[in-house]
Write a protein that holds these residues in place. Structure first.
Motif, PDB file in Angstrom:
ATOM      1  N   ASP A  58       0.830  -1.214   0.000  1.00 44.49           N
ATOM      2  CA  ASP A  58       0.000   0.000   0.000  1.00 44.49           C
ATOM      3  C   ASP A  58       0.861   1.259   0.000  1.00 44.49           C
ATOM      4  O   ASP A  58       0.573   2.216  -0.727  1.00 44.49           O
ATOM      5  CB  ASP A  58      -0.943   0.014   1.204  1.00 44.49           C
ATOM      6  N   GLU A  59       1.898   1.274   0.830  1.00 41.68           N
ATOM      7  CA  GLU A  59       2.792   2.436   0.878  1.00 41.68           C
ATOM      8  C   GLU A  59       3.489   2.636  -0.461  1.00 41.68           C
ATOM      9  O   GLU A  59       3.590   3.759  -0.959  1.00 41.68           O
ATOM     10  CB  GLU A  59       3.843   2.253   1.981  1.00 41.68           C
ATOM     11  N   ALA A  60       3.969   1.552  -1.031  1.00 43.49           N
ATOM     12  CA  ALA A  60       4.671   1.635  -2.316  1.00 43.49           C
ATOM     13  C   ALA A  60       3.733   2.099  -3.428  1.00 43.49           C
ATOM     14  O   ALA A  60       4.142   2.881  -4.300  1.00 43.49           O
ATOM     15  CB  ALA A  60       5.287   0.291  -2.673  1.00 43.49           C
ATOM     16  N   ALA A  61       2.486   1.647  -3.410  1.00 42.12           N
ATOM     17  CA  ALA A  61       1.538   2.037  -4.456  1.00 42.12           C
ATOM     18  C   ALA A  61       1.313   3.548  -4.447  1.00 42.12           C
ATOM     19  O   ALA A  61       1.341   4.191  -5.504  1.00 42.12           O
ATOM     20  CB  ALA A  61       0.213   1.294  -4.281  1.00 42.12           C
ATOM     21  N   LEU A  62       1.104   4.117  -3.276  1.00 38.86           N
ATOM     22  CA  LEU A  62       0.890   5.558  -3.186  1.00 38.86           C
ATOM     23  C   LEU A  62       2.166   6.308  -3.588  1.00 38.86           C
ATOM     24  O   LEU A  62       2.122   7.246  -4.395  1.00 38.86           O
ATOM     25  CB  LEU A  62       0.457   5.957  -1.775  1.00 38.86           C
ATOM     26  N   ARG A  63       3.302   5.897  -3.065  1.00 40.45           N
ATOM     27  CA  ARG A  63       4.579   6.557  -3.377  1.00 40.45           C
ATOM     28  C   ARG A  63       4.870   6.513  -4.870  1.00 40.45           C
ATOM     29  O   ARG A  63       5.175   7.533  -5.500  1.00 40.45           O
ATOM     30  CB  ARG A  63       5.711   5.897  -2.591  1.00 40.45           C
ATOM     31  N   GLU A  64       4.783   5.327  -5.455  1.00 44.78           N
ATOM     32  CA  GLU A  64       5.109   5.167  -6.874  1.00 44.78           C
ATOM     33  C   GLU A  64       4.147   5.944  -7.772  1.00 44.78           C
ATOM     34  O   GLU A  64       4.567   6.555  -8.751  1.00 44.78           O
ATOM     35  CB  GLU A  64       5.113   3.689  -7.262  1.00 44.78           C
ATOM     36  N   ALA A  65       2.853   5.916  -7.458  1.00 43.04           N
ATOM     37  CA  ALA A  65       1.878   6.635  -8.281  1.00 43.04           C
ATOM     38  C   ALA A  65       2.149   8.134  -8.249  1.00 43.04           C
ATOM     39  O   ALA A  65       2.172   8.794  -9.299  1.00 43.04           O
ATOM     40  CB  ALA A  65       0.456   6.323  -7.815  1.00 43.04           C
ATOM     41  N   GLU A  66       2.381   8.675  -7.064  1.00 44.10           N
ATOM     42  CA  GLU A  66       2.650  10.110  -6.970  1.00 44.10           C
ATOM     43  C   GLU A  66       3.959  10.474  -7.660  1.00 44.10           C
ATOM     44  O   GLU A  66       4.029  11.479  -8.370  1.00 44.10           O
ATOM     45  CB  GLU A  66       2.667  10.558  -5.506  1.00 44.10           C
TER      46      GLU A  66
END
Length: 166
Positions: free
Chosen positions: A77-85
């Motif tokens: 979940d953390e990686a998904a938000l970080r990578e998308a932004e």
């Protein structure tokens, strides 16, 4: 992304069994974790991009997801938000919604656990020039037209096919 970035190494059941630098993970074909985020705009169009020629994996190929590797100790979940932004060049994105997870087998490229997410972004994007060579938001019809003519990243195509089957 640096070849020195530390990643969790996982087994066939997605259990952490160690850590290694990204370059070593890739060179030895160790199983690691990645996230894929399908981003749609207010009109339901999908963000599509062509990767830069300098990417470590699948340079210059097209992708209908943003995303990347999950860092050591980082959650999907953390990686998904970080990578998308990061890849969209935005801040304030709502947390992407998890959809499915699968083990991708890229043959000589290795294997990685792949968590697929969906997100919505209704504002302009400013993609990272190090990651994205070209981008556009495409309708489902436009995307379907290009599936047979553009060269797509294989892991993204696997995720796309799994989403279509749902």
């Amino acid at each position: 992304m640096s070849a020195e970035e530390i990643l969790d190494v996982v087994d066939e059941h997605d259990r952490v069994i160690g850590q290694a630098p990204r370059g070593e993970v890739y060179a030895r074909g160790l199983i690691h974790r990645c996230v894929f985020i399908r981003v749609r705009d207010a009109e339901g169009r999908t963000f599509v991009h062509r990767r830069t020629a300098t990417k470590l994996s699948y340079p210059s190929l097209y992708d209908m997801f943003v995303g990347g590797v999950v860092g050591a100790g980082e959650s999907y979940d953390e990686a998904a938000l970080r990578e998308a932004e990061e890849e969209l060049g935005v801040s304030g994105l709502a947390r992407p919604e998890p959809v499915l997870t699968f083990l991708f087998d890229g043959g000589a490229e290795g294997k990685w656990w792949s968590a697929v997410y969906e997100a919505r972004w209704d504002h302009p994007v400013d993609p990272q020039v190090e990651e994205v060579a070209w981008h556009a938001f495409l309708t489902d019809e436009e995307l379907a037209e290009r599936l047979g003519t553009w060269e797509w990243v294989p892991d993204g195509m696997a995720a796309y096919e799994l989403l279509r089957e749902r």
